[in-house]
Design an enzyme around this catalytic site. Structure first.
Site, PDB file in Angstrom:
ATOM      1  N   ASP A  80      10.573  10.129  -2.509  1.00  0.00           N
ATOM      2  CA  ASP A  80      10.707   8.925  -2.639  1.00  0.00           C
ATOM      3  C   ASP A  80       9.100   8.101  -3.423  1.00  0.00           C
ATOM      4  O   ASP A  80       9.402   7.255  -4.136  1.00  0.00           O
ATOM      5  CB  ASP A  80       9.906   8.142  -1.475  1.00  0.00           C
ATOM      6  CG  ASP A  80       8.905   9.285  -0.874  1.00  0.00           C
ATOM      7  OD1 ASP A  80       8.259  10.220  -1.495  1.00  0.00           O
ATOM      8  OD2 ASP A  80       9.125   8.486   0.172  1.00  0.00           O
ATOM      9  N   HIS A  81       8.761   9.691  -4.351  1.00  0.00           N
ATOM     10  CA  HIS A  81       7.434   8.929  -4.587  1.00  0.00           C
ATOM     11  C   HIS A  81       7.744   9.316  -6.590  1.00  0.00           C
ATOM     12  O   HIS A  81       7.447   8.507  -7.199  1.00  0.00           O
ATOM     13  CB  HIS A  81       6.141   9.956  -4.491  1.00  0.00           C
ATOM     14  CG  HIS A  81       5.831   9.632  -3.501  1.00  0.00           C
ATOM     15  ND1 HIS A  81       6.165   9.115  -2.371  1.00  0.00           N
ATOM     16  CD2 HIS A  81       4.073   8.478  -3.125  1.00  0.00           C
ATOM     17  CE1 HIS A  81       5.182   8.593  -1.326  1.00  0.00           C
ATOM     18  NE2 HIS A  81       3.830   8.909  -1.858  1.00  0.00           N
ATOM     19  N   ASP A 132       0.674  12.483   4.138  1.00  0.00           N
ATOM     20  CA  ASP A 132       1.461  11.303   3.109  1.00  0.00           C
ATOM     21  C   ASP A 132      -0.019  10.692   4.462  1.00  0.00           C
ATOM     22  O   ASP A 132       0.334  10.500   5.487  1.00  0.00           O
ATOM     23  CB  ASP A 132       2.163  10.780   2.433  1.00  0.00           C
ATOM     24  CG  ASP A 132       2.097   8.794   1.993  1.00  0.00           C
ATOM     25  OD1 ASP A 132       2.055   9.630   0.964  1.00  0.00           O
ATOM     26  OD2 ASP A 132       1.769   8.365   2.479  1.00  0.00           O
ATOM     27  N   ARG A 172      -2.695  -0.829  -1.330  1.00  0.00           N
ATOM     28  CA  ARG A 172      -3.287  -1.100  -1.742  1.00  0.00           C
ATOM     29  C   ARG A 172      -4.036  -1.207  -3.505  1.00  0.00           C
ATOM     30  O   ARG A 172      -3.013  -1.729  -4.008  1.00  0.00           O
ATOM     31  CB  ARG A 172      -3.576   1.208  -2.593  1.00  0.00           C
ATOM     32  CG  ARG A 172      -3.541   1.513  -0.764  1.00  0.00           C
ATOM     33  CD  ARG A 172      -3.691   3.397  -1.051  1.00  0.00           C
ATOM     34  NE  ARG A 172      -4.888   3.647  -0.064  1.00  0.00           N
ATOM     35  CZ  ARG A 172      -4.175   4.977   0.199  1.00  0.00           C
ATOM     36  NH1 ARG A 172      -3.177   6.225  -0.003  1.00  0.00           N
ATOM     37  NH2 ARG A 172      -4.153   5.979   1.432  1.00  0.00           N
ATOM     38  N   SER A 203      -5.736   8.131  -0.065  1.00  0.00           N
ATOM     39  CA  SER A 203      -4.609   9.579   0.206  1.00  0.00           C
ATOM     40  C   SER A 203      -5.344   9.742   0.887  1.00  0.00           C
ATOM     41  O   SER A 203      -6.302  11.485   0.775  1.00  0.00           O
ATOM     42  CB  SER A 203      -3.894   9.207  -1.323  1.00  0.00           C
ATOM     43  OG  SER A 203      -4.186  10.560  -2.016  1.00  0.00           O
ATOM     44  N   ARG A 238      -3.482  13.353  -0.701  1.00  0.00           N
ATOM     45  CA  ARG A 238      -3.466  14.326  -1.805  1.00  0.00           C
ATOM     46  C   ARG A 238      -4.412  14.800  -1.783  1.00  0.00           C
ATOM     47  O   ARG A 238      -4.953  14.968  -2.089  1.00  0.00           O
ATOM     48  CB  ARG A 238      -2.588  13.878  -2.651  1.00  0.00           C
ATOM     49  CG  ARG A 238      -4.389  12.716  -4.024  1.00  0.00           C
ATOM     50  CD  ARG A 238      -3.393  12.230  -5.026  1.00  0.00           C
ATOM     51  NE  ARG A 238      -3.000  10.636  -4.686  1.00  0.00           N
ATOM     52  CZ  ARG A 238      -2.900   9.856  -5.347  1.00  0.00           C
ATOM     53  NH1 ARG A 238      -4.063   9.494  -6.388  1.00  0.00           N
ATOM     54  NH2 ARG A 238      -2.400   8.268  -4.616  1.00  0.00           N
TER      55      ARG A 238
HETATM   56  C1  MIC Z   1      -0.754   6.795  -2.263  1.00  0.00           C
HETATM   57  O1  MIC Z   1      -0.028   5.741  -1.269  1.00  0.00           O
HETATM   58  O2  MIC Z   1      -1.246   7.435  -2.627  1.00  0.00           O
HETATM   59  C2  MIC Z   1       0.259   8.379  -1.849  1.00  0.00           C
HETATM   60  C3  MIC Z   1       1.123   8.719  -3.492  1.00  0.00           C
HETATM   61  O3  MIC Z   1       1.385   7.387  -0.971  1.00  0.00           O
HETATM   62  C4  MIC Z   1      -0.427   9.143  -1.001  1.00  0.00           C
HETATM   63  C5  MIC Z   1       0.295  10.925  -1.235  1.00  0.00           C
HETATM   64  C6  MIC Z   1      -0.153  11.434  -2.449  1.00  0.00           C
HETATM   65  O4  MIC Z   1      -0.873  11.013  -2.937  1.00  0.00           O
HETATM   66  O5  MIC Z   1       1.439  11.705  -2.837  1.00  0.00           O
HETATM   67  C7  MIC Z   1      -1.379   9.504  -0.298  1.00  0.00           C
HETATM   68  O6  MIC Z   1      -0.699   7.646   0.804  1.00  0.00           O
HETATM   69  O7  MIC Z   1      -1.677  10.098   1.378  1.00  0.00           O
HETATM   70 FE1  SF4 Z   2       4.384   5.215  -1.655  1.00  0.00          FE
HETATM   71 FE2  SF4 Z   2       2.210   5.925  -1.213  1.00  0.00          FE
HETATM   72 FE3  SF4 Z   2       2.724   3.490  -1.864  1.00  0.00          FE
HETATM   73 FE4  SF4 Z   2       4.250   4.024   0.826  1.00  0.00          FE
HETATM   74  S1  SF4 Z   2       1.831   3.586  -0.437  1.00  0.00           S
HETATM   75  S2  SF4 Z   2       5.172   2.659  -1.019  1.00  0.00           S
HETATM   76  S3  SF4 Z   2       3.712   6.677   0.408  1.00  0.00           S
HETATM   77  S4  SF4 Z   2       3.430   5.554  -2.372  1.00  0.00           S
END
Ligand code: MIC
Ligand code: SF4
Length: 645
Positions: A64-65, A119, A379, A535, A537
């Protein structure tokens, strides 16, 4: 003394430790989820552990990312994940099926069960009464192998909901109000539990909007009770048999209680550049808007998009505004099409994107320079949109739609009476984009596809006796994982390639950081409060590891990032006296002697700064297990050692 919701689930899943706030507990994990940007590394780690099949009740891999596929790299990652999941016993949600948290809520979430996901917004499933926690990929890999997941036993904040939401005020405004009251640090060390008469007025997807953004409070997770509303949702998903009621005991005790009066709530917005910089929308009216993005795991449910379609029907998006809509799942997308609401969005001039994270993770739709973007996401850290000087406001779908129509930030409650959103009795159910794993016998013969972008997990080393190195970076408070390891279209393709992704580490803060690390060979990072917020990550730990970072000394850490540092074999240390932060600068030569002995003796260590001749005290707040992980050189060698026993 009675138990809270989270305490009940923890008690039923407790494998080790005592339920005393702050002390480490090991939990049995029923379900896991991964998404593609963290998943490829998690499956590489699972392979390295050496267990052939997952041992959880249910594990799901979502794509999905990153679906832009602007080069071969993502396609390689997806092929790797599709092939390995089939072999090891994991459901694979193909691209097009939707955003991990939305799909998991619809199709897999079960009240009372534990879920960890690679995540940070995994707590979305707290909306259905799960104990759902965001974790690093390696923790998820260990849980898939049947290992426990460890957290410091959280305290509990109760949010008492009174009254009922009015008109164009919605769930997003509830969580923005909680963020306004508690701040991005306010949830650290706590589970946020929702209670009170207002709970039964909120549907499961609305509850999920609220628990989703509990991640922005820094909370371990957030959770709602499982009640008749939950049962109705599961019935509408054809899963009523998954329902179990979950309520806190009447004499449960809470560390803190705050109240939100739903009836009195007005539309709110998180202003640039932090989710807790919350103001009433009425105070922002008149700011010109360039872009509106509706979607993300926070606000992309059928209820949200039906509401937006109702507001846009028969109108046209204001000249000068680009409106994008990303449905949360194929279920939402298909139902919008079937009932005609999708047509209303298209007719109004919305740019309908596929059901993925999309602009939320900087995969396209960066605003113009210094542009104003209203997003229903969770965010708004500086630069996350892909435009360094963009002004991003986080709002509800109602405020987003109203502003898209006028071209200015607009309080939706000024538009008059809101039409009721009529939800269907049953959702349209089709799991045709879920690829089920092969049986154990058939799986043995399956090949794993590994393109050239798939590189192994980086080398780690057991903790040295003495750490002697220079400060290679000094940063301030609230450094996010987006600062440490940015996402976006240029960087996400390298999530399975740590050597390459390390070239982007901290570049928005200090472009010379990767080169300086290479020159010095090793280093120490000095940080402020809440270091590593955001996140899950683990690349924000793996890239520093690859660049030779041995320790991070900060005023305080965000929970998931601290665990990721330990898992990567990097020592997280906290200043005993915050004033010492001011005395250490970039390039200072530091030495920390007798590290293993100091950790075992309680974690107090002394740092000698030979540039200034001063010494100062630091502390490692670590469990015995975490110390053993560091001594072994990280969670991977530690887990291998344990499973060989
Ligand atoms: C995000 O919202 O920053 C992400 C991308 O979903 C991350 C995960 C990632 O960095 O792959 C998260 O929130 O954990
Ligand atoms: Fe995807 Fe992270 Fe954004 Fe949620 S906050 S939509 S998991 S990138």
């Amino acid at each position: 003394m009675g138990y809270t919701l989270a305490q009940k689930i923890i008690k039923a899943h407790l494998l080790s430790g005592e339920m005393i706030p702050g002390s480490e507990v090991g939990l049995k994990i029923d379900q896991t989820l991964t998404q593609d940007a963290t998943g490829s590394m998690a499956y590489l780690e699972f392979e390295a552990i050496g267990i052939p099949r997952v041992k959880t009740e249910k594990s799901v891999a979502y794509i999905d990312h990153n679906t832009l596929q602007s080069g071969f790299e993502n396609a390689d990652d997806h092929a790797y994940m599709q092939s390995i999941t089939k072999k090891i016993g994991v459901d694979f949600s193909r691209p097009g099926n939707g955003i991990c948290h939305q799909v998991h809520l619809e199709r897999y979430g079960v009240p009372g069960k534990t879920l960890i996901g690679s995540d940070s917004h995994t707590p979305t499933c707290g909306g259905i009464g799960m104990l759902a926690i965001g974790a690093g990929g390696l923790d998820v890999a260990v849980a898939m192998g049947g290992g426990a997941y460890y957290i410091p036993m959280p305290g509990t904040i109760k949010v008492e909901l009174t009254g009922r939401l009015q008109g164009y005020v919605s769930a997003k405004d509830v969580i923005l109000e909680v963020l306004r009251q508690l701040s991005v640090k306010g949830g650290v060390g706590y589970v946020v539990e929702y209670a009170g008469e207002g709970v039964s007025t909120l549907s499961v997807p609305e509850r999920a909007t609220i628990t989703n953004m509990g991640a922005e409070l820094g909370a371990t997770t957030s959770i709602f009770p499982a009640d008749e509303v939950t049962r109705d949702f599961l019935r509408a998903q054809g899963r009523e048999s998954d329902f179990t009621p979950l309520q806190p005991d009447s004499d449960a005790q809470y560390d803190k209680v705050i109240t939100v009066d739903l009836s009195a709530l007005r539309p709110l917005a998180a202003c640039p550049h932090s989710p807790d910089n919350v103001k009433p929308v009425s105070e922002l009216c008149g700011i010109k808007v360039d872009q509106v993005c509706i979607g993300s795991c926070t606000n992309s449910s059928l209820r949200d998009l039906l509401r937006v379609a109702g507001m846009l029907k028969g109108q046209t998006v204001a000249e000068g505004v680009s409106l994008t809509i990303s449905p949360g799942s194929k279920q939402v997308f298909a139902m919008m099409a079937d009932c005609g609401a999708l047509g209303d969005l298209i007719a109004a001039g919305a740019r309908v994107l596929e059901c993925t994270c999309g602009p939320c993770i900087g995969m396209g739709q960066s605003p113009r320079s210094a542009g104003v973007s209203l997003r229903t996401f969770n965010r708004n850290f500086k630069g996350r949109s892909g435009t360094a000087d963009a002004q991003v406001y986080l709002v509800s779908p109602e405020t987003a739609a109203a502003s898209a129509l006028t071209g200015y930030i607009t309080d939706p409650t000024t538009l008059g009476q809101a039409a009721e959103v009529v939800m269907p009795e049953r959702f349209t159910i089709s799991d045709n984009l879920i690829v089920h794993p092969a049986g154990a016998d058939e799986a043995q013969a399956l090949e794993i596809r590994r393109g050239p972008n798939i590189k192994p997990y980086p080398q780690t080393a057991p903790l040295a006796e003495d750490i002697r190195c220079e400060v290679t970076l000094k940063v301030e408070d609230n450094i996010t994982t987006d600062h440490i390891m940015p996402a976006g279209a240029k960087v996400l393709p390298y999530r399975s390639n740590v050597p390459k992704i390390s070239e982007f580490c901290f570049v928005a803060v200090d472009p010379d950081f990767p080169a300086r690390c290479k020159e010095k060979g090793q280093g120490i990072i000095v940080g402020g409060h809440n270091y590593g917020q955001g996140s899950s990550r683990e690349h924000a730990a793996l890239a520093p590891l690859y660049l030779g970072v041995k320790a991070v000394i900060a005023k305080s850490f965000a929970r998931i990032h601290k665990a990721n540092l330990v898992n990567a074999g990097i020592l997280p240390l906290e200043f005993v006296s915050e004033a010492d932060y001011d005395g250490v600068e970039l390039g200072h030569a530091l030495s920390i002697c007798g590290v293993p002995a100091g950790l075992k003796a309680g974690g107090d260590l002394t740092v000698t700064d030979s540039t200034t001749g001063r010494s100062f005290a630091v502390r490692a707040e670590l469990s015995g297990r975490q110390i053993d992980i560091l001594l072994a050189g990280g969670l991977l060698p530690y887990t291998k050692k344990i499973s060989e026993r």
